[in-house]
Design a protein around this motif. Sequence first.
Motif, short mmCIF file in Angstrom:
data_model
loop_
_atom_site.label_atom_id
_atom_site.label_comp_id
_atom_site.label_asym_id
_atom_site.label_seq_id
_atom_site.Cartn_x
_atom_site.Cartn_y
_atom_site.Cartn_z
N PRO A 57 0.71 -1.14 -0.06
CA PRO A 57 0.07 -0.14 0.10
C PRO A 57 0.76 1.30 -0.17
O PRO A 57 0.44 2.32 -0.38
CB PRO A 57 -0.86 -0.04 1.36
N ARG B 9 0.44 4.30 -3.00
CA ARG B 9 0.09 5.47 -2.84
C ARG B 9 1.49 6.46 -3.32
O ARG B 9 1.09 7.68 -3.65
CB ARG B 9 0.14 5.99 -1.32
N HIS B 10 2.67 5.92 -3.53
CA HIS B 10 3.71 6.77 -3.82
C HIS B 10 4.58 5.94 -4.81
O HIS B 10 5.59 5.25 -4.41
CB HIS B 10 4.58 7.00 -2.54
N ALA C 3 5.30 9.46 5.68
CA ALA C 3 4.32 8.66 4.85
C ALA C 3 4.68 7.28 5.33
O ALA C 3 3.54 6.55 5.34
CB ALA C 3 4.71 8.97 3.52
N ALA D 7 1.58 4.63 6.98
CA ALA D 7 1.04 3.65 6.21
C ALA D 7 1.31 2.44 7.28
O ALA D 7 0.26 1.46 7.60
CB ALA D 7 2.08 3.19 5.09
#
Length: 294
Positions: free
Chosen positions: A110, A114-115, A282, A286
């Motif tokens: 995940p 997202r990145h 980030a 997560a």
Amino acid sequence: MIDKLEMFIALANERHFGRAAEVIGVTQPSLSSAIRQLEDQLGVQLVYRGSRFQGLTPEGQRVLDWARRIVGDMRALKDEMRSVHAGLSGNLRIGVIPTALPMVADLTAPFTARHPNMRVTILSRTSAEILDGIDSLELDAGITYLDNEPLGRVTQTPLYTEFYRFLCAPASPFAGRAQISWHEVASEPLCLLTSDMQNRRIVNQHLAEAGARVAAMVESNSTIALVSHVRSGLWASVVPMKLAEMFTGQGLVAIPIVEPEAEHLVGLVTTRRDPQTPVLQALIEAAARLGRKR
């Protein structure tokens, strides 16, 4: 100055001029010259020299602490400026204890979704190596036990609770059991992780509390090696539930270990910094989302 500090950190980590030069991507004479220039700028001797690297002077050890902070801050600044213009990008190095490797994709999948400009390098490490790697800037983060041994100055984000299973072949006398005690576990020929692994120290602790003492017939720092020995039918092992689930239904049997049913918290650790770099922030977010799901 920053370049020279990075070279000095590499030398302190590698403890060898040639290897440090290779890590940095310069020639050995260039590295030696940069270290001497740094010594001239600071007015102190940083390195004991002979025919080879002989260690850091007391002043060098103090400068190393400052160098890691300064270089860490500079990397954080670069990450933040890069994220302002192009979003998160770069390579994230995560050290993971072997017993947590089966779940690491639950975090990285995940995160990279997202990145998408982020790349992730997963490195199998002991709990001690993870903390040393974060301190020396060789790792950006780690996944390790949070509640069994001191962690020092790191930010902690819980991921999941680890439970333990007795992993054996179908021919084992315990294969049909719904559960097994730690004392019974000790009666079987075991293959276990090596003693430098925190998981092994946890297993030893629970066996000792059950009044049992075990000398593993086979030891390895690889969980795959343990599983291969269990498959032979000559040994059994104690492994985390997540790892056991990967091999049940594939010719092996996993039995819950009770009396007690031990549990230990595993989580993400990162260097303690305020504010965190955008990349690590980030990753922490997560990890927190994953921890809440569990």
